[in-house]
Design an enzyme around this catalytic site. Sequence first.
Site, PDB file in Angstrom:
ATOM      1  N   CYS A  58     -10.615  25.724  -4.595  1.00 16.40           N
ATOM      2  CA  CYS A  58     -11.740  26.334  -5.310  1.00 16.40           C
ATOM      3  C   CYS A  58     -13.070  25.714  -4.909  1.00 16.40           C
ATOM      4  O   CYS A  58     -13.256  24.501  -5.011  1.00 16.40           O
ATOM      5  CB  CYS A  58     -11.526  26.197  -6.824  1.00 16.40           C
ATOM      6  N   CYS A  76     -17.383  22.491 -12.164  1.00 15.37           N
ATOM      7  CA  CYS A  76     -16.089  22.365 -12.844  1.00 15.37           C
ATOM      8  C   CYS A  76     -15.552  20.951 -12.638  1.00 15.37           C
ATOM      9  O   CYS A  76     -15.720  20.358 -11.569  1.00 15.37           O
ATOM     10  CB  CYS A  76     -15.102  23.388 -12.284  1.00 15.37           C
ATOM     11  N   CYS A  90      -9.812  21.743  -8.284  1.00 12.33           N
ATOM     12  CA  CYS A  90      -8.677  22.349  -7.588  1.00 12.33           C
ATOM     13  C   CYS A  90      -8.974  22.431  -6.093  1.00 12.33           C
ATOM     14  O   CYS A  90     -10.102  22.752  -5.685  1.00 12.33           O
ATOM     15  CB  CYS A  90      -8.403  23.738  -8.154  1.00 12.33           C
ATOM     16  N   CYS A 131     -16.305  39.414 -14.045  1.00 15.11           N
ATOM     17  CA  CYS A 131     -15.789  38.054 -14.062  1.00 15.11           C
ATOM     18  C   CYS A 131     -16.951  37.125 -14.382  1.00 15.11           C
ATOM     19  O   CYS A 131     -17.939  37.091 -13.643  1.00 15.11           O
ATOM     20  CB  CYS A 131     -15.184  37.724 -12.698  1.00 15.11           C
ATOM     21  N   CYS A 139     -14.951  32.296  -5.789  1.00 18.46           N
ATOM     22  CA  CYS A 139     -15.751  31.659  -6.831  1.00 18.46           C
ATOM     23  C   CYS A 139     -16.461  30.414  -6.304  1.00 18.46           C
ATOM     24  O   CYS A 139     -15.839  29.551  -5.685  1.00 18.46           O
ATOM     25  CB  CYS A 139     -14.843  31.291  -7.997  1.00 18.46           C
ATOM     26  N   GLU A 187     -22.386  32.121 -11.247  1.00 16.44           N
ATOM     27  CA  GLU A 187     -22.075  33.417 -10.640  1.00 16.44           C
ATOM     28  C   GLU A 187     -21.286  34.309 -11.590  1.00 16.44           C
ATOM     29  O   GLU A 187     -20.511  33.820 -12.404  1.00 16.44           O
ATOM     30  CB  GLU A 187     -21.236  33.216  -9.379  1.00 16.44           C
TER      31      GLU A 187
END
Length: 356
Positions: free
Chosen positions: A121, A114, A118, A107, A332, A94
Amino acid sequence: MSEKKISLLGKTLGELTEIVTSLGMPKFTGKQVARWMYGRKVASIDEMTDLSLKNRERLKEMYEVGASAPVHEMRSVDGTVKYLFRTPDNNYIESVYIPDGERATLCVSSQVGCKMNCKFCMTGKQGFSGNLTTAQILNQIYSIPERDTLTNVVFMGMGEPMDNLDAVLRSLEVLTADYGYAWSPKRITVSTVGLRRGMEHFLKESDCHLAVSMHSPFPAQRGELMPAEKAFSIREIVDMLRGYDFSKQRRLSFEYIVFGGVNDNLAYAKELVKLVRGLDCRVNLIRFHAIPGVDLQGTDADTMLAFRDYLTRHGVFATIRASRGEDIFAACGMLSTAEKQAERQHVHKDKTKINK
């Protein structure tokens, strides 16, 4: 099946020069190719009309520009646009275009998924699928209709930029070099959870701004929110950063997502002031927006203001980031997760039909 061609997008001037000379073209052809791509943003080698027809045909045998348009977009009532790109292995990344007065920020993502996981997220919930190439990073800029209006780029999309630092640094070179986009490094910010070795290399090789995800000044609580704290302590990160000069061109900021009833009272503001005292930096306060399956909530505007004002009164420059694109999965990882879920549901329905 024909062999896939190599993307020219993302190549540095040195690499482009090496390519054209290996094909028997003059050395200066490398600069011509760079100018057509990064200056004029052509979609094909055929458009590079100051190359001879013979050289264009020779280049096309193995290479292509390599740009690809988004496969989906969502437009917010506030002008924010979220773009979805498909990777060659059928994953999704994205990018988010954020207009704000005279500023227009994009962005961008640096990875598919990832590793950092976290708690707050959505990208971390996807797990890690792979690093983006320099071409795939730059394509997010190259292939959107608003590319010529951009004033800033932030590496705050999917993934941890310092975990794919070689490709990120190469993309920064293209963005800032005279042969590329010729942007000032002041227009670019790279974020990180705090991978020390990556930060040290980044600070040595680039003049772009650095943003560090903090989210709590207390290590134990930060560890609950961000597993990376166990390897990259926020206190050790701050101590390391004291050895760098952030008073001139480069800016250091700390990102602080504010969670209601978790890290939003003045005890946290006091500890944050103590942690960064004497460090030339700013703190960006970000209101959290809920994501599925996570027991965290945002906080109210008065609490955000009180937190900011305490920091400001005690010598820490603080801002509240405006919330944008709430109506289009702006958080995100939300859109790419939804797309993958829709695909899985489609495949499941097809299999059900076959089995009937």
